[in-house]
Design a protein around this motif. Structure first.
Motif, PDB file in Angstrom:
ATOM      1  N   PRO A 194      -3.556   2.564   4.691  1.00 10.87           N
ATOM      2  CA  PRO A 194      -3.336   1.185   5.133  1.00 10.87           C
ATOM      3  C   PRO A 194      -1.875   0.802   4.906  1.00 10.87           C
ATOM      4  CG  PRO A 194      -4.462   1.206   3.012  1.00 10.87           C
ATOM      5  CD  PRO A 194      -4.337   2.641   3.446  1.00 10.87           C
ATOM      6  N   ASN A 195      -1.217   0.317   5.946  1.00 12.52           N
ATOM      7  CA  ASN A 195       0.213   0.053   5.824  1.00 12.52           C
ATOM      8  C   ASN A 195       0.686  -0.774   7.010  1.00 12.52           C
ATOM      9  OD1 ASN A 195       2.981   0.405   4.854  1.00 12.52           O
ATOM     10  ND2 ASN A 195       2.248   2.268   3.880  1.00 12.52           N
ATOM     11  N   GLY A 196       1.991  -1.027   7.061  1.00 11.73           N
ATOM     12  CA  GLY A 196       2.600  -1.754   8.163  1.00 11.73           C
ATOM     13  C   GLY A 196       3.557  -0.847   8.911  1.00 11.73           C
ATOM     14  N   SER A 197       4.056  -1.299  10.043  1.00 11.53           N
ATOM     15  CA  SER A 197       4.828  -0.421  10.918  1.00 11.53           C
ATOM     16  C   SER A 197       6.189  -0.013  10.370  1.00 11.53           C
ATOM     17  CB  SER A 197       4.974  -1.063  12.306  1.00 11.53           C
ATOM     18  OG  SER A 197       5.373  -2.404  12.238  1.00 11.53           O
ATOM     19  N   TRP A 198       6.591  -0.586   9.233  1.00 11.36           N
ATOM     20  CA  TRP A 198       7.809  -0.098   8.589  1.00 11.36           C
ATOM     21  C   TRP A 198       7.621   1.315   8.037  1.00 11.36           C
ATOM     22  CZ3 TRP A 198       4.798  -4.052   6.503  1.00 11.36           C
ATOM     23  CH2 TRP A 198       4.031  -3.691   5.397  1.00 11.36           C
ATOM     24  N   VAL A 199       6.348   1.740   7.908  1.00 15.05           N
ATOM     25  CA  VAL A 199       6.064   3.010   7.248  1.00 15.05           C
ATOM     26  C   VAL A 199       6.707   4.189   7.965  1.00 15.05           C
ATOM     27  CG1 VAL A 199       3.878   3.453   8.463  1.00 15.05           C
ATOM     28  CG2 VAL A 199       4.242   4.398   6.185  1.00 15.05           C
ATOM     29  N   GLU A 200       6.868   4.105   9.272  1.00 14.57           N
ATOM     30  CA  GLU A 200       7.474   5.234   9.991  1.00 14.57           C
ATOM     31  C   GLU A 200       8.881   5.503   9.484  1.00 14.57           C
ATOM     32  OE1 GLU A 200       8.522   6.846  14.479  1.00 14.57           O
ATOM     33  OE2 GLU A 200       8.005   4.740  14.202  1.00 14.57           O
TER      34      GLU A 200
END
Length: 482
Positions: A313-319
């Motif tokens: 579970p995370n947000g799109s900054w993870v990339e």
């Protein structure tokens, strides 16, 4: 979370407020009392620079010779995108000194004394583990109303106001109570369940759309020595990135609104109980990566990119944040939460997406017009494209992807937004009540449950007590969905 809302291994916390949300480090979340102290500085309006003349080229009336100071959270999004936009500011105002650029991961501790002293910078990227509590800042009237920026002509098309160039929901996120806009969320974050398409293909599997299918896939992965899930165990307020839209899918968005509004018994809703019990089942069946409760967000992401767990579970900054450890053939993707069953109120595809990376202009800034103008420049198509290319994230500017080759992660984000349509939720706890969301709901409630130290019923009871206490606390400003 807000930032919202991306970031580099800071040893402190992701951009961490979550959003902004996130956390790298070992710094504890500031308490509301500490943040209140941060927001209690005297007025220093006599120190403001004289406003310039408003013209077609300078609609906000920036003083063309005044200095400008910008503080950027140096997390998953880095700082180069801001430096590039600052160069455009200096090109527009060549008589002004070079923009003073400061990058830090310690927003709270470095800026609190300056707020107290009435000498804050002109523009702040208020993100990371040490994010200042926006609800407190708004309540203490420490932020400038950005309505003049919203009503200013956009850089690309002067016939359009800046507000008309933003992605859906971004403007509303910056509003806390009525029309004033206190925060400009620059990134546009898609929250959800992140996975490797390559990893699923190796298991001959598709992303599961129901919880039964999710459990079956986790069981299949476990037989191959792969965990179903991992998460930022030290910062379990990452879990709501998929858990909150899961609750909304089960019971409808009104359940999240009641939670945000701190309504009595909101956490005792059957949808919350069902969602908590489903997630607890991941723990009970051994589908959580061993050691996860002790992992930072960076460490959990690294275990995930190494293929030790399927879902995160995370947000799109993870990339961008996980780029150093992500294999080239990983095929990073995001998906909305799996549904519970056929009785769900909202369809599969329901997802949480909202503005991230919150920028603020302090009310006592010396050059507030300059701070707003810097944001106007950042909200141009050129700066937006530059941001997207550099950090692999959408910006608040509604566009800026034409001609760009999108990664699998970004393309999946665009695709899930399209699929969701109107079924996009935007919980506000992380903006309105940071301590409640992070320390209490996240760490003391959900975190304890997912580590097996509390049952769903115990976690819900504890969280409801925290929410009730916050509702009764007259020392904080309370907000409600309009």
């Amino acid at each position: 979370m807000g930032s919202t809302s991306a970031h580099k291994n800071e040893g402190l916390g992701r951009r961490d407020v979550i959003k902004r949300s996130a956390a790298l480090g070992l710094i504890s979340v500031p308490t509301m009392g500490f943040l209140s102290a941060c927001a209690s500085g005297d007025s220093s309006s006599d120190k403001k620079v004289e406003k310039g003349k408003a013209t077609k080229a300078n609609p906000l009336g920036v003083n063309e010779t005044a200095p400008l100071e910008v503080v950027i959270f140096d997390g998953g999004f880095g700082q180069q995108y801001a430096i590039d936009a600052e160069k455009k500011y200096n090109a527009a105002f060549p008589k002004a000194p070079k923009v003073k650029h400061v990058a830090t991961q310690k927003i709270q501790s470095q800026l609190q004394p300056r707020f107290n002293g009435g000498t804050p910078p002109d523009l702040i990227d208020n993100s990371g583990a040490e994010q200042m509590d926006m609800g407190v800042l708004v309540g203490k009237k420490q932020l400038l109303d950005l309505t003049p920026l919203m009503d200013a002509p956009s850089i690309d098309d002067p016939s359009k106001k800046v507000r008309d160039t933003l992605r859906p929901g971004v403007l509303e996120m910056g509003q806390f109570d009525g029309d004033p806009v206190w925060i400009m969320y620059y990134a546009y974050t898609v929250y959800g369940v992140w996975y490797s398409q390559t990893a699923l293909e190796k298991l001959d599997a598709q992303y599961p759309e129901t919880w039964d299918d999710m459990l079956a896939l986790c069981a299949k992965a476990k037989k191959q020595g792969i965990a179903g899930w991992t998460y930022a165990g030290k910062y379990p307020y990452y879990l709501p990135f998929s858990l909150y839209p899961f609750i909304a899918k089960i019971g409808g968005r009104e359940v999240l609104d009641k939670i945000d509004n701190l309504e009595p018994n909101a956490w005792k809703d059957p949808a919350v109980k069902a969602a908590f019990e489903a997630y607890y089942e991941l723990y009970k069946k051994g589908y959580i990566l061993k050691g996860t409760p002790g992992l930072t967000h960076i460490q959990s992401q690294t275990e995930w990119t190494k293929g030790k767990a399927l879902f995160l579970p995370n947000g799109s900054w993870v990339e961008n944040e996980a780029a150093p450890t992500t294999p080239k053939d990983f095929k990073m993707m995001v998906a909305p939460p799996s549904g519970l069953d056929a009785s769900d109120k909202l369809p599969f595809g329901t997802i949480w997406a909202s503005g991230g990376e919150p920028f603020i202009v302090p009310a006592n800034a010396k050059n507030p017009e300059g701070g707003m103008e810097q944001l106007r420049i950042m909200l141009s198509e050129e700066s937006s494209k530059n941001f997207t290319k550099q950090v692999k994230s959408l910006s608040a500017f509604n566009g800026g992807t034409d001609g760009l080759t999108l990664s699998t992660a970004m393309q999946s984000g665009v695709d899930v937004l399209k699929k969701a349509g109107d079924n996009v939720v935007n919980p506000r706890l992380q903006d309105w009540y940071v301590k409640l969301q992070k320390e209490q709901i996240g760490v003391a409630g959900i975190g304890e449950m997912m580590a097996g130290r509390a049952t769903p019923a115990e976690a819900i009871k504890k969280i409801q007590a925290f929410a009730d206490a916050a509702a009764k606390d007259q020392s904080i400003k309370h907000y409600k969905h309009q």
